[in-house]
Scaffold this motif. Structure first.
Motif, short mmCIF file in Angstrom:
data_model
loop_
_atom_site.label_atom_id
_atom_site.label_comp_id
_atom_site.label_asym_id
_atom_site.label_seq_id
_atom_site.Cartn_x
_atom_site.Cartn_y
_atom_site.Cartn_z
N THR A 1 0.80 -1.23 0.00
CA THR A 1 0.00 0.00 0.00
C THR A 1 0.84 1.28 0.00
N VAL A 2 2.14 1.17 0.28
CA VAL A 2 2.99 2.36 0.33
C VAL A 2 3.91 2.46 -0.89
N ARG A 3 4.68 1.43 -1.15
CA ARG A 3 5.68 1.47 -2.23
C ARG A 3 5.04 1.44 -3.62
N SER A 4 4.02 0.61 -3.80
CA SER A 4 3.38 0.49 -5.12
C SER A 4 1.91 0.16 -4.92
N PRO A 5 1.11 1.15 -4.51
CA PRO A 5 -0.29 0.89 -4.13
C PRO A 5 -1.21 0.44 -5.25
N ASP A 6 -0.77 0.55 -6.49
CA ASP A 6 -1.61 0.11 -7.61
C ASP A 6 -1.06 -1.14 -8.30
N ARG A 7 -0.06 -1.77 -7.68
CA ARG A 7 0.53 -2.99 -8.24
C ARG A 7 0.07 -4.19 -7.43
N LEU A 8 -0.38 -5.23 -8.12
CA LEU A 8 -0.85 -6.45 -7.49
C LEU A 8 -0.01 -7.62 -7.99
N ASP A 9 0.37 -8.49 -7.06
CA ASP A 9 1.09 -9.72 -7.39
C ASP A 9 0.26 -10.90 -6.90
N LEU A 10 0.06 -11.88 -7.77
CA LEU A 10 -0.73 -13.06 -7.45
C LEU A 10 0.01 -14.33 -7.85
N THR A 11 -0.19 -15.38 -7.09
CA THR A 11 0.17 -16.73 -7.54
C THR A 11 -1.03 -17.61 -7.23
N ILE A 12 -1.62 -18.15 -8.29
CA ILE A 12 -2.81 -18.99 -8.18
C ILE A 12 -2.60 -20.20 -9.09
N ASP A 13 -2.76 -21.38 -8.53
CA ASP A 13 -2.65 -22.62 -9.30
C ASP A 13 -1.31 -22.69 -10.06
N ASP A 14 -0.22 -22.37 -9.38
CA ASP A 14 1.14 -22.41 -9.93
C ASP A 14 1.40 -21.44 -11.07
N ALA A 15 0.55 -20.43 -11.22
CA ALA A 15 0.78 -19.38 -12.22
C ALA A 15 0.98 -18.06 -11.45
N SER A 16 2.11 -17.40 -11.70
CA SER A 16 2.40 -16.12 -11.05
C SER A 16 2.12 -14.99 -12.01
N TRP A 17 1.36 -14.02 -11.53
CA TRP A 17 0.92 -12.89 -12.34
C TRP A 17 1.27 -11.60 -11.60
N SER A 18 1.68 -10.57 -12.33
CA SER A 18 1.94 -9.24 -11.76
C SER A 18 1.34 -8.20 -12.69
N GLY A 19 0.70 -7.20 -12.11
CA GLY A 19 0.11 -6.15 -12.93
C GLY A 19 -0.27 -4.93 -12.15
N ASN A 20 -0.76 -3.93 -12.86
CA ASN A 20 -1.14 -2.65 -12.28
C ASN A 20 -2.62 -2.38 -12.47
N ARG A 21 -3.15 -1.60 -11.54
CA ARG A 21 -4.56 -1.20 -11.61
C ARG A 21 -4.80 -0.38 -12.86
N VAL A 22 -5.90 -0.66 -13.53
CA VAL A 22 -6.31 0.10 -14.71
C VAL A 22 -7.02 1.34 -14.22
N ALA A 23 -6.63 2.50 -14.74
CA ALA A 23 -7.26 3.76 -14.32
C ALA A 23 -8.75 3.72 -14.62
N LYS A 24 -9.52 4.27 -13.71
CA LYS A 24 -10.98 4.29 -13.87
C LYS A 24 -11.42 5.35 -14.82
#
Length: 129
Positions: free
Chosen positions: A106-129
């Motif tokens: 929430t401080v360093r990169s509040p719009d960046r999300l990192d996920l690992t689900i079912d052995d797949a790792s994904w990283s991305g940024n929030r799409v502007a509204k």
């Protein structure tokens, strides 16, 4: 006088019990939680997949489904729809339990999300509204 009293009594008897004295209570707004904070659409890449190759341009939708709980949906079939309970640890919002990784700093990169689900790792940024 007797007639107007009789009409009032008849009208009161036709109403459901308590309807004559029912008051509308103002609803208080729900307190925002971690799920509200992270809800949104994110766009990024699958950068590691134990069962397949990397994939660019994957959209993840994070939807609040309960207090501090989100549902993750993807437009990429390798990332299934899952529900993840959330917790806050220092400056990060994390998966509270389960086998999935959910990380949003929430401080360093509040719009960046990192996920690992079912052995797949994904990283991305929030799409502007």
């Amino acid at each position: 006088m007797l007639r107007s009293l009789s009409l009032a009594l008849a009208a009161a008897l036709l109403l459901p019990a308590g309807a004559a004295h029912a008051e509308t209570k103002p609803t208080t707004p729900r307190k925002l939680d971690l799920a509200d904070r992270v809800a949104g659409t994110y766009r990024g890449d699958v950068n590691s997949d134990a069962r397949g190759s990397s994939k660019s341009g994957v959209t993840i939708t994070v939807t609040r489904i309960g207090p501090n709980k989100v549902e993750i949906r993807s437009d990429y079939a390798r990332i299934p729809t899952v529900a993840i309970p959330l917790e806050k640890a220092m400056d990060a919002i994390l998966a509270a339990s389960g086998s999935h990784v959910f990380l949003l700093d929430t401080v360093r990169s509040p719009d960046r999300l990192d996920l690992t689900i079912d052995d797949a790792s994904w990283s991305g940024n929030r799409v502007a509204k």
